[in-house]
Design an enzyme around this catalytic site. Structure first.
Site, short mmCIF file in Angstrom:
data_model
loop_
_atom_site.label_atom_id
_atom_site.label_comp_id
_atom_site.label_asym_id
_atom_site.label_seq_id
_atom_site.Cartn_x
_atom_site.Cartn_y
_atom_site.Cartn_z
N ALA A 1 0.86 -1.20 0.00
CA ALA A 1 0.00 0.00 0.00
C ALA A 1 0.89 1.24 0.00
CB ALA A 1 -0.92 0.01 1.22
N GLN B 1 26.32 32.63 -23.35
CA GLN B 1 24.86 32.64 -23.31
C GLN B 1 24.26 31.24 -23.44
OE1 GLN B 1 22.73 34.50 -26.50
NE2 GLN B 1 22.18 36.26 -25.23
N GLU C 1 5.66 11.53 0.25
CA GLU C 1 4.50 12.42 0.49
C GLU C 1 3.61 12.54 -0.75
OE1 GLU C 1 3.65 12.48 3.68
OE2 GLU C 1 2.79 14.42 3.19
C1 LIG Z 1 13.34 7.32 1.28
C2 LIG Z 1 11.88 7.17 1.52
C3 LIG Z 1 11.31 7.68 2.68
C4 LIG Z 1 9.94 7.52 2.91
N1 LIG Z 1 9.40 7.94 4.10
C5 LIG Z 1 8.12 7.60 4.41
C6 LIG Z 1 7.60 7.84 5.71
O1 LIG Z 1 8.26 8.41 6.57
N2 LIG Z 1 6.34 7.43 5.99
C7 LIG Z 1 5.56 6.79 5.06
O2 LIG Z 1 4.44 6.43 5.39
N3 LIG Z 1 6.02 6.55 3.80
C8 LIG Z 1 7.29 6.93 3.47
N4 LIG Z 1 7.79 6.67 2.22
C9 LIG Z 1 6.94 6.01 1.25
C10 LIG Z 1 6.50 6.89 0.10
O3 LIG Z 1 5.54 7.81 0.53
C11 LIG Z 1 5.99 5.95 -1.02
O4 LIG Z 1 7.15 5.32 -1.54
C12 LIG Z 1 5.22 6.66 -2.08
O5 LIG Z 1 3.99 7.11 -1.58
C13 LIG Z 1 4.96 5.77 -3.30
O6 LIG Z 1 4.47 4.52 -2.93
P1 LIG Z 1 5.18 3.20 -3.51
O7 LIG Z 1 6.62 3.31 -3.24
O8 LIG Z 1 4.46 2.02 -2.98
O9 LIG Z 1 4.99 3.28 -5.07
P2 LIG Z 1 3.70 2.85 -5.92
O10 LIG Z 1 2.46 3.40 -5.29
O11 LIG Z 1 3.76 1.39 -6.19
O12 LIG Z 1 3.98 3.64 -7.26
C14 LIG Z 1 4.96 3.25 -8.21
C15 LIG Z 1 4.86 4.17 -9.43
O13 LIG Z 1 3.55 4.06 -9.99
C16 LIG Z 1 2.93 5.34 -10.05
N5 LIG Z 1 1.51 5.20 -9.76
C17 LIG Z 1 0.92 4.59 -8.70
N6 LIG Z 1 -0.41 4.70 -8.77
C18 LIG Z 1 -0.68 5.42 -9.89
C19 LIG Z 1 -1.87 5.90 -10.50
N7 LIG Z 1 -3.06 5.64 -9.99
N8 LIG Z 1 -1.75 6.61 -11.64
C20 LIG Z 1 -0.55 6.87 -12.21
N9 LIG Z 1 0.61 6.43 -11.68
C21 LIG Z 1 0.55 5.73 -10.52
C22 LIG Z 1 3.61 6.16 -8.97
O14 LIG Z 1 3.49 7.56 -9.22
C23 LIG Z 1 5.03 5.66 -9.07
O15 LIG Z 1 5.70 6.32 -10.11
C24 LIG Z 1 9.13 6.87 1.95
C25 LIG Z 1 9.71 6.40 0.77
C26 LIG Z 1 11.05 6.52 0.55
C27 LIG Z 1 11.65 5.95 -0.69
#
Ligand SMILES: Cc1cc2nc3c(=O)[nH]c(=O)nc-3n(C[C@H](O)[C@H](O)[C@H](O)COP(=O)(O)OP(=O)(O)OC[C@H]3O[C@@H](n4cnc5c(N)ncnc54)[C@H](O)[C@@H]3O)c2cc1C
Length: 558
Positions: free
Chosen positions: A131, A281, A368
């Protein structure tokens, strides 16, 4: 409430602290070792030392009660120092947000006072292995434990992924499913059944600790349910997005400027073909000036949104937070990438720092809420406005900029108006052709909306600066003439982007046929937008002169 004087003092202390404790060499070593400098993070958060956290804790809980504008400026400053350390401090801001917006008065007093008085670190545990962008898919559960017919506590089971401060926090806000729906809980470090993994080996922000969390029958008392009512978790998370995304926007801005502030002086010393790069430039107008314009457009949007949040009567401003985050973090990434190019081979090595900044700033378009989720958030909201106003929303906005142009002919308001009119036309064609059934079109509209609205913000702020009416805390790197020039540069780019990309997507999705394309080009105002590009090179020359100190007294110290 923080006065301008106190704020400036805090920013100065932060800079002085960084100069002493985090010189480039130390940052590079920590980055290389992939190490979070816990002593530095504690120093920054301790009330008897730097006490950054006091800024955002309400006064009745022992803090300074800073607003969104204060927090934006502090976040930008922290990002200029190191985005990893900044993320560690941010994690406490984020982790305590569900408490700030949703907790009972007793919970607020307890936890926020501990942040203020003890400098405890928080982590924000929302994301899970399955998630991420779709938080609704969360699987962590909190099952009520009943005693004498009442809920005495909860047992938490599940996993969290990518949690900033995951391995170093004293307390964690954890989102979990209860029978009443997703809810936030506070779990303290050392709770039985609660463990964290080793820190992740990351691409960037290697000075920040990121770790996975595991909960196996972790018992918490019922008073750890934030707000005391189940099912409020997603609303509580939503309620602060405007604010929290503004902080990450400030990170993009700070990191982007940190990179440019290395590229600019470098280019005055590097001689190629008999002249410093700064005098070429084709160098400054590609690698420096457009990035300055984009960053300052993002800043204008951040500042306007922060002022509106602090005024406190417009709700959570989620969409505005999303636009600010989208524009500033995308601009920050582009600026850092261009700064590597600006330093050539040196930029590609560790020693010159822009390479590290580029790796660090990469996270800002991911955490975020990713840039794609921002595009969706922006587009969905403004699409509703388009429908509610029968396609007039952006035409009405455009008219305001035509009026502004009549009062201030040099702040780019005419081009901003062209961008907004074109946007209204693109959205209307999308409505008629039902083009938002293509998700890609919906997201591309999000991008165009963000550009057009940011052009408007920068024009408004340039006009306010000209009238000497900018908020006294507003960042002032450029004087009125230079900000107006930046606004003209950015507004031309925004207008061209909205019209040309809009045309591309409408045609690409079958919204107009061959015979209709010329007519659509006319309604977009393409000719006027092309004409508005006149003077662009002169404006870029002027900004290059300002940045390189070739215009006397244009630049005012920040
Ligand atoms: C270094 C780091 C620190 C973090 N710290 C925190 C924290 O402190 N607390 C916390 O709760 N989380 C934290 N996170 C988690 C972060 O918020 C998530 O990684 C992020 O929200 C994306 O979720 P996911 O990695 O599961 O990617 P996914 O949701 O699997 O997404 C993967 C890709 O698919 C794209 N995608 C997904 N759904 C759609 C859609 N409907 N339409 C178009 N494109 C889509 C996304 O934009 C992304 O490019 C952290 C992550 C990292 C890497």
């Amino acid at each position: 409430m923080i006065t301008n004087k106190t704020l400036k003092l805090s920013l100065k202390s932060l800079r002085d602290f960084a100069k002493k404790k985090l010189p480039d060499e130390t940052l590079r070593e920590l980055d290389e070792r992939d190490e979070c400098p816990l002593d530095i993070v504690h120093h920054m958060c301790s009330p008897d030392q730097l006490g950054i956290q006091l800024l955002f804790v309400p006064e009745d809980c022992g803090g300074f009660g800073g607003g969104a504008f204060d927090v934006y400026l502090v976040c930008e400053e922290m990002a200029r120092i190191d985005l990893g350390v900044a993320t560690s401090v941010l994690a406490t801001f984020l982790g305590s947000d569900p408490i700030t917006v949703g907790a009972t008065p007793e919970q607020k007093k307890h936890w926020l006072s501990r942040i203020a008085q003890e400098g405890i670190l928080f982590a924000y545990g929302a994301t899970e292995p399955e998630a991420g962008s779709d938080l609704g898919a969360l699987k962590t559960t909190a099952d009520p434990v009943r005693q004498d017919g009442r809920v005495a506590g909860y047992k938490i089971n599940g996993n969290k992924q990518w949690i900033s401060n995951g391995g170093i926090a004293d307390a964690y806000t954890v989102l979990a499913n209860t029978p009443g729906g997703p809810s936030w809980f506070v779990v303290e470090k050392g709770a039985k059944g609660f463990t964290h993994d080793e820190p992740e080996d990351k691409h960037g922000i290697r000075l920040s600790n990121t770790a996975a969390l595991a909960f196996s029958d972790v018992y918490v008392d019922a008073d750890r349910l934030i707000g005391g009512v189940e099912g409020q978790g997603l609303n509580q998370a939503q309620a602060v997005f405007g604010y929290t995304r503004l902080m990450v926007a400030a990170f993009g801005l700070g990191a982007g400027w940190a990179a440019l502030d290395r590229a600019i002086p470098y280019s005055t010393k590097r001689i190629q073909a008999g002249a410093p790069l700064s005098e070429i430039q084709g160098y400054s107008h590609k690698l420096i000036v457009p990035h300055v314009a984009r960053l300052e457009a993002a800043r204008a949007y951040i500042e306007e949104t922060a002022e509106r949040i602090d005024a406190g009567n417009e709700g959570s401003l989620n969409t505005e937070g999303a636009i600010a985050k989208y524009m500033a973090t995308e601009a920050g990434n582009m600026a850092a990438d261009a700064s590597i190019q600006a330093l050539g081979g040196y930029g590609y090595t560790h020693e010159y720092m822009v390479e590290k900044i580029k790796r660090d700033v990469r996270i800002t378009t991911i955490y975020e809420g990713t840039s794609e989720i921002m595009e969706m958030t922006i587009s969905r909201d403004r699409w509703q406005m388009h429908l509610k106003t029968r396609g007039q929303h952006y035409h009405q906005q455009a008219k305001k900029f035509e009026e502004l142009h009549a009062r201030h002919a040099n702040v780019g308001a005419d081009s901003a108006a062209l961008a907004l009119h074109a946007l209204a036309e693109v959205m209307e064609k999308a409505r008629i052709g039902r083009l938002t059934r293509f998700q890609h079109i919906l997201l591309r509209l999000g991008e165009l909306i963000a550009y057009a609205e940011s052009a408007g913000s920068l024009a408004r702020r340039a006009a306010l600066l000209a009238e000497n009416k900018l908020n006294e805390k507003a960042h002032r790197r450029f004087d009125a003439a230079a900000l107006a020039t930046l606004s003209r540069i950015f507004a031309r780019e925004a207008a061209l982007k909205v019209a040309e990309d809009g045309l591309r997507w409408v045609v690409g999705a079958g919204g107009v046929n061959d015979a209709e394309i010329a007519g659509f080009e006319a309604t977009l105002g393409l000719l006027a937008i092309h004409r508005a590009q006149a003077g662009l090179i002169q404006d870029q020359d002027l900004i290059a002169d300002v940045l390189y100190g070739r215009v006397a007294k244009r630049e005012i110290a920040a």
